[in-house]
Write an enzyme that holds these catalytic residues in place. Structure first.
Site, PDB file in Angstrom:
ATOM      1  N   THR A  32      95.951   0.960-106.652  1.00 59.30           N
ATOM      2  CA  THR A  32      96.464   0.715-105.295  1.00 59.30           C
ATOM      3  C   THR A  32      97.979   0.547-105.276  1.00 59.30           C
ATOM      4  O   THR A  32      98.662   1.121-104.421  1.00 59.30           O
ATOM      5  CB  THR A  32      95.834  -0.598-104.753  1.00 59.30           C
ATOM      6  OG1 THR A  32      94.476  -0.632-105.172  1.00 59.30           O
ATOM      7  CG2 THR A  32      95.918  -0.691-103.275  1.00 59.30           C
ATOM      8  N   VAL A  33      98.499  -0.245-106.210  1.00 58.37           N
ATOM      9  CA  VAL A  33      99.939  -0.515-106.205  1.00 58.37           C
ATOM     10  C   VAL A  33     100.713   0.661-106.821  1.00 58.37           C
ATOM     11  O   VAL A  33     101.698   1.146-106.254  1.00 58.37           O
ATOM     12  CB  VAL A  33     100.265  -1.828-106.954  1.00 58.37           C
ATOM     13  CG1 VAL A  33     101.761  -2.101-106.929  1.00 58.37           C
ATOM     14  CG2 VAL A  33      99.495  -3.001-106.351  1.00 58.37           C
TER      15      VAL A  33
ATOM     16  N   LYS B 249     100.488 -10.898-113.796  1.00 58.36           N
ATOM     17  CA  LYS B 249     100.633 -12.371-113.890  1.00 58.36           C
ATOM     18  C   LYS B 249      99.890 -12.931-115.085  1.00 58.36           C
ATOM     19  O   LYS B 249     100.353 -13.862-115.734  1.00 58.36           O
ATOM     20  CB  LYS B 249     100.167 -13.037-112.591  1.00 58.36           C
ATOM     21  CG  LYS B 249      98.677 -12.996-112.371  1.00 58.36           C
ATOM     22  CD  LYS B 249      98.319 -12.580-110.982  1.00 58.36           C
ATOM     23  CE  LYS B 249      98.388 -11.065-110.900  1.00 58.36           C
ATOM     24  NZ  LYS B 249      97.845 -10.490-109.718  1.00 58.36           N
TER      25      LYS B 249
ATOM     26  N   GLU C 280     108.716  -9.546-110.299  1.00 59.21           N
ATOM     27  CA  GLU C 280     108.586 -10.098-108.940  1.00 59.21           C
ATOM     28  C   GLU C 280     107.175  -9.924-108.391  1.00 59.21           C
ATOM     29  O   GLU C 280     106.624 -10.801-107.707  1.00 59.21           O
ATOM     30  CB  GLU C 280     109.591  -9.400-108.004  1.00 59.21           C
ATOM     31  CG  GLU C 280     109.640  -9.947-106.604  1.00 59.21           C
ATOM     32  CD  GLU C 280     110.096 -11.405-106.580  1.00 59.21           C
ATOM     33  OE1 GLU C 280     111.260 -11.671-106.876  1.00 59.21           O
ATOM     34  OE2 GLU C 280     109.255 -12.279-106.267  1.00 59.21           O
TER      35      GLU C 280
ATOM     36  N   VAL D 113     103.875 -12.545-108.745  1.00 58.49           N
ATOM     37  CA  VAL D 113     103.589 -13.750-107.949  1.00 58.49           C
ATOM     38  C   VAL D 113     103.798 -13.456-106.473  1.00 58.49           C
ATOM     39  O   VAL D 113     104.901 -13.094-106.055  1.00 58.49           O
ATOM     40  CB  VAL D 113     104.511 -14.928-108.347  1.00 58.49           C
ATOM     41  CG1 VAL D 113     104.127 -16.182-107.564  1.00 58.49           C
ATOM     42  CG2 VAL D 113     104.432 -15.197-109.836  1.00 58.49           C
TER      43      VAL D 113
ATOM     44  N   GLY E 275     102.914 -11.077-104.344  1.00 55.93           N
ATOM     45  CA  GLY E 275     103.147  -9.717-103.820  1.00 55.93           C
ATOM     46  C   GLY E 275     104.556  -9.480-103.336  1.00 55.93           C
ATOM     47  O   GLY E 275     105.515  -9.540-104.109  1.00 55.93           O
TER      48      GLY E 275
ATOM     49  N   GLY F 117      87.417  -5.859 -98.514  1.00 55.82           N
ATOM     50  CA  GLY F 117      88.230  -5.447 -99.654  1.00 55.82           C
ATOM     51  C   GLY F 117      89.223  -6.511-100.118  1.00 55.82           C
ATOM     52  O   GLY F 117      90.075  -6.243-100.960  1.00 55.82           O
TER      53      GLY F 117
ATOM     54  N   ASP G  20      93.660 -16.864-111.038  1.00 50.11           N
ATOM     55  CA  ASP G  20      94.792 -16.056-110.585  1.00 50.11           C
ATOM     56  C   ASP G  20      95.926 -16.980-110.106  1.00 50.11           C
ATOM     57  O   ASP G  20      97.094 -16.795-110.472  1.00 50.11           O
ATOM     58  CB  ASP G  20      94.305 -15.131-109.453  1.00 50.11           C
ATOM     59  CG  ASP G  20      95.422 -14.353-108.797  1.00 50.11           C
ATOM     60  OD1 ASP G  20      95.794 -13.295-109.334  1.00 50.11           O
ATOM     61  OD2 ASP G  20      95.928 -14.802-107.748  1.00 50.11           O
TER      62      ASP G  20
ATOM     63  N   LYS H  12      99.883 -17.746-111.673  1.00 52.02           N
ATOM     64  CA  LYS H  12     101.087 -17.709-110.838  1.00 52.02           C
ATOM     65  C   LYS H  12     101.787 -19.067-110.859  1.00 52.02           C
ATOM     66  O   LYS H  12     103.017 -19.149-110.871  1.00 52.02           O
ATOM     67  CB  LYS H  12     100.711 -17.313-109.411  1.00 52.02           C
ATOM     68  CG  LYS H  12     100.183 -15.871-109.326  1.00 52.02           C
ATOM     69  CD  LYS H  12      99.545 -15.598-107.980  1.00 52.02           C
ATOM     70  CE  LYS H  12      99.018 -14.174-107.887  1.00 52.02           C
ATOM     71  NZ  LYS H  12      98.163 -13.960-106.711  1.00 52.02           N
TER      72      LYS H  12
END
Ligand code: HSE
Length: 445
Positions: free
Chosen positions: A17-18, A107, A131, A134, A136, A189, A203, A207
């Site tokens: 996705t990213v 992360k 960057e 943490v 987005g 999603g 998660d 962070k």
């Protein structure tokens, strides 16, 4: 002086996705990026596991490779978006050892192996940027590492996991139970099929460790973070919170304070907490993230925005990429790891906060006194008590809010209450995050 390269070659590791959005934006805004970085930034290789897998963005098949060495070796810059520890760690170290600057959104890797990566980057003169690891799109890493380098940070407190915020927000606004809200998050999603990393707070803990390291110039790893997730939060907890004009959020909290031995240290924890509805973090809705940073000179700052998603996270990756590219062209390098303070990590049992406890009790003479004496015996001071009828005849629900107490003492209280004949059930114990003791007054009062 060496001649500036006209084009910088980038390898993108991972085209999910990213990664797909990074590739798309780099192509669509190529002229802008060239002007900002001083050289064209061109994706020349994309490492994927399955070249034929369907993707959000069309990628030139000639760029795709399943071989890490082919993707990485000899590039100017590497973007790592694979996630997880291995093989990401090996690939990042491979790049850094060649002096290739790395931009990562990983992360888990940073929280577990940050020092090793920083060292590899320093050894070869490469940059390490993260960057996107943490919150987005929210520029909190830059904020702590660079904008606030002139201040002494005392506390960082934030909502850094969008999935759990979506779930808790859905519970608060619709009255849904945890399972129902999780299912909705999965349908939309926001939550993965296996939601463990999000709902168990892992998660957020990674962070939190990264933010604490930056804020306090001290190495903080994920294992230093005391973690509690949101699985135990019920619809009743949420409606109870609303009764007291509160809401429940999963918070990551990193603070510098004096420990029980009189020495200053760092406390790091992730847990659900009650917030009064007028707290700045209480109104953070849906999958959004927000982080409050408290600096001695700056006072309170709030960072807010989209903490996940392809394009928002790509925005963070690309800003790092421009910085790393610009260093390749003009010289200079990213800030190195800053751990000069070497503060100790404080024992979680010494944490001091306020708590709200909901008990189901027999509604008979002397019960309140029995309960109160248990708090007193363990040195936990009660701030308010609210009683109402329970589910059945002769039953009552008591909601007790404490003054600031030691975590270890509160645990002892909870244990003693669970053993007491006066108490049928300790239905919940949730920390309160508020400086204002009036926050536990019922809405109707
Ligand atoms: N799963 C994370 C979240 C996004 O829900 O915020 C990536 O860190």
């Amino acid at each position: 002086m060496t001649e500036s390269p006209a084009t910088l070659e980038v390898a993108v590791l991972g085209a999910g996705t990213v990664g797909s959005q990074v590739i798309r934006l780099l192509e669509e805004q190529a002229d802008d990026f060239a002007a900002r970085a001083g050289a064209r930034i061109r994706v020349v290789s994309v490492l994927v596991r399955h070249p034929d897998a369907p993707r959000d963005v069309e990628i030139d098949p000639a760029l795709l490779t399943t071989d890490a060495a082919t993707a990485i070796d000899g590039r100017d810059l590497v973007v790592e978006l694979i996630g997880g520890i291995e093989p990401a760690r090996t690939y990042v170290l491979r790049a850094l050892s060649q002096g290739i600057s790395v931009v990562t959104g990983n992360k888990a890797l940073l929280a577990a192996h940050g020092p090793e990566l920083y060292e590899a980057a320093a050894d070869s003169g490469a940059d390490l940027y993260y960057e996107a690891a943490v919150a987005g799109a929210v520029p909190v890493v830059y904020g702590l590492r660079e904008s606030l380098a002139g201040d002494r940070i005392t506390r960082v407190i934030g909502i850094v996991n969008g999935t759990t915020n979506f779930i808790l927000d859905a519970m608060a606004t619709t009255g849904a139970g945890y399972e129902q809200a999780l299912f909705r998050a999965q349908e939309l999603g926001y939550a993965e099929a296996d939601p463990t990393a999000d709902v168990d707070g892992l998660d957020a803990a990674a962070k939190c460790a990264i933010l604490a390291s930056l804020a306090f110039h001290t190495r903080v790893g994920i294992d230093d973070v005391e973690v509690e997730g949101i699985r135990s939060i019920t619809a009743e907890d949420m409606s109870e919170a609303s009764f007291f004009t509160q809401t429940i959020k999963l918070l990551a909290i990193a603070e510098r304070r004096v420990g029980e031995d009189g020495r200053e240290g760092v406390a790091v924890r992730v847990h659900p907490a009650l917030l009064p509805t007028d707290h700045p973090l209480a109104s953070v809705a849906g999958a959004y993230n927000a982080i409050l940073v408290e600096g001695e000179a700056a006072g309170r700052l709030m960072f807010y925005g989209q903490g996940a998603g392809g394009a928002p996270t790509a925005s963070a990756v690309l800003s790092d990429l421009v910085a790393a590219a610009s260093h390749r062209v003009h010289g200079g390098h990213a800030p190195r790891e800053s751990v000069y303070a070497h503060l100790p990590i404080l024992d979680p049992g010494s944490a001091r906060t306020r708590y709200q406890m909901r008990l189901r009790v027999e509604d008979r003479l002397g019960v309140l006194s029995d309960v109160a004496s248990i708090f007193a015996r363990h040195g936990v001071s009660i701030q308010s008590v609210h009683q109402r009828d329970g589910r059945g005849p002769g039953q009552a629900v008591i909601v007790i809010a404490t003054h600031v107490a030691r975590e270890a003492d509160l645990r002892a209280v909870a244990h003693a209450l669970s053993q007491s004949p006066a108490v049928r059930e300790v239905a919940s114990t949730i920390r309160i995050e508020s400086d204002d003791p009036r926050s536990v007054v019922p809405a109707a009062d």
